[in-house]
Design a protein around this motif. Structure first.
Motif, mmCIF file in Angstrom:
data_model
loop_
_atom_site.group_PDB
_atom_site.id
_atom_site.type_symbol
_atom_site.label_atom_id
_atom_site.label_comp_id
_atom_site.label_asym_id
_atom_site.label_seq_id
_atom_site.Cartn_x
_atom_site.Cartn_y
_atom_site.Cartn_z
ATOM 1 N N GLN A 37 -2.707 -45.934 15.533
ATOM 2 C CA GLN A 37 -3.414 -46.160 16.792
ATOM 3 C C GLN A 37 -4.870 -45.693 16.707
ATOM 4 O O GLN A 37 -5.426 -45.119 17.640
ATOM 5 N N TYR A 39 -7.800 -46.939 17.190
ATOM 6 C CA TYR A 39 -8.465 -48.069 17.836
ATOM 7 C C TYR A 39 -9.940 -48.152 17.472
ATOM 8 O O TYR A 39 -10.487 -49.227 17.292
ATOM 9 N N CYS A 62 -2.313 -51.108 23.197
ATOM 10 C CA CYS A 62 -3.628 -50.915 23.824
ATOM 11 C C CYS A 62 -3.621 -51.749 25.099
ATOM 12 O O CYS A 62 -3.724 -52.971 25.041
ATOM 13 N N MET A 66 -10.627 -54.187 25.351
ATOM 14 C CA MET A 66 -11.594 -53.675 24.379
ATOM 15 C C MET A 66 -12.715 -54.704 24.242
ATOM 16 O O MET A 66 -12.443 -55.900 24.257
#
Length: 191
Positions: A37, A39, A62, A66
């Motif tokens: 994770q 990100y 998520c 994003m």
């Protein structure tokens, strides 16, 4: 049906032989970062390779938007059938992203049946994530998924998938099987 493959020993060689198949980085799945994770790391890599990537996984688990490049098709891994997931997929679409619904092939990464997924994902193109067995391939083809990503383990044992000519032969067989069944001619799984 779109076929894709993440990183493998022979990506560059296979890319020349199978131009219609997406190989890393055209198909972008940085598993190590996604499993952790990480990100930020994933985000940075997607932006770095944005001109090479055609399809990428939206980061697992998520559940916020994003700021990723909009020129890439994103496969949204559906781990749960919730209104939160559906709302984010819809929001991403409204904001200019092309979103496909991703079916997690492994039951440990989902809390639903394939029939529930098909109903949940109506109106979206569907991607079968991580096809690694003949039964998963058969299911993806029979249920008319729009795309699949495969691992070389679909083709055989580790000592077999290290042989370039063997992998080329199996990739050809995969394409023939998918193509034949898209047009209902029927072809038995030979690998």
């Amino acid at each position: 049906m779109q076929i894709a493959m993440g990183k493998s020993f022979f990506n560059d060689y296979l890319r020349d032989l199978f131009p219609e198949v997406l190989f890393y980085p055209e198909f972008f799945d940085a598993k190590k970062l996604l499993v952790k994770q990480d990100y930020r790391g994933y985000f940075n890599l997607v932006w770095k390779h944005r001109n090479e990537i055609k399809m990428a996984l939206y980061p697992d688990y998520c559940y916020w938007e994003m700021p990723l490049p909009t020129n890439i098709v994103y496969i949204f891994p559906v781990h749960e059938l919730s209104s939160q997931v559906l709302m984010l997929m819809k929001k991403l679409r409204e904001d200019g992203y092309e979103i496909w619904a991703g079916y997690a092939s492994s039951p440990r990464y989902r809390n639903y049946s394939i029939n529930s997924f098909l109903k949940f994902s109506e109106g979206y193109k569907r991607w079968y994530l991580g096809v690694s067995s003949k039964s998963e391939l058969y299911e993806a083809v029979q249920l008319k998924f729009d795309g699949i990503d495969v691992t070389t383990m679909l083709f055989g044992r580790f000592n077999q998938v290290k042989q370039r000519d063997y992998v080329v032969r199996k990739m050809r067989e995969l394409q023939e099987y998918v193509s034949a069944n898209q047009f209902r001619r029927g072809l038995q799984l030979s690998f």
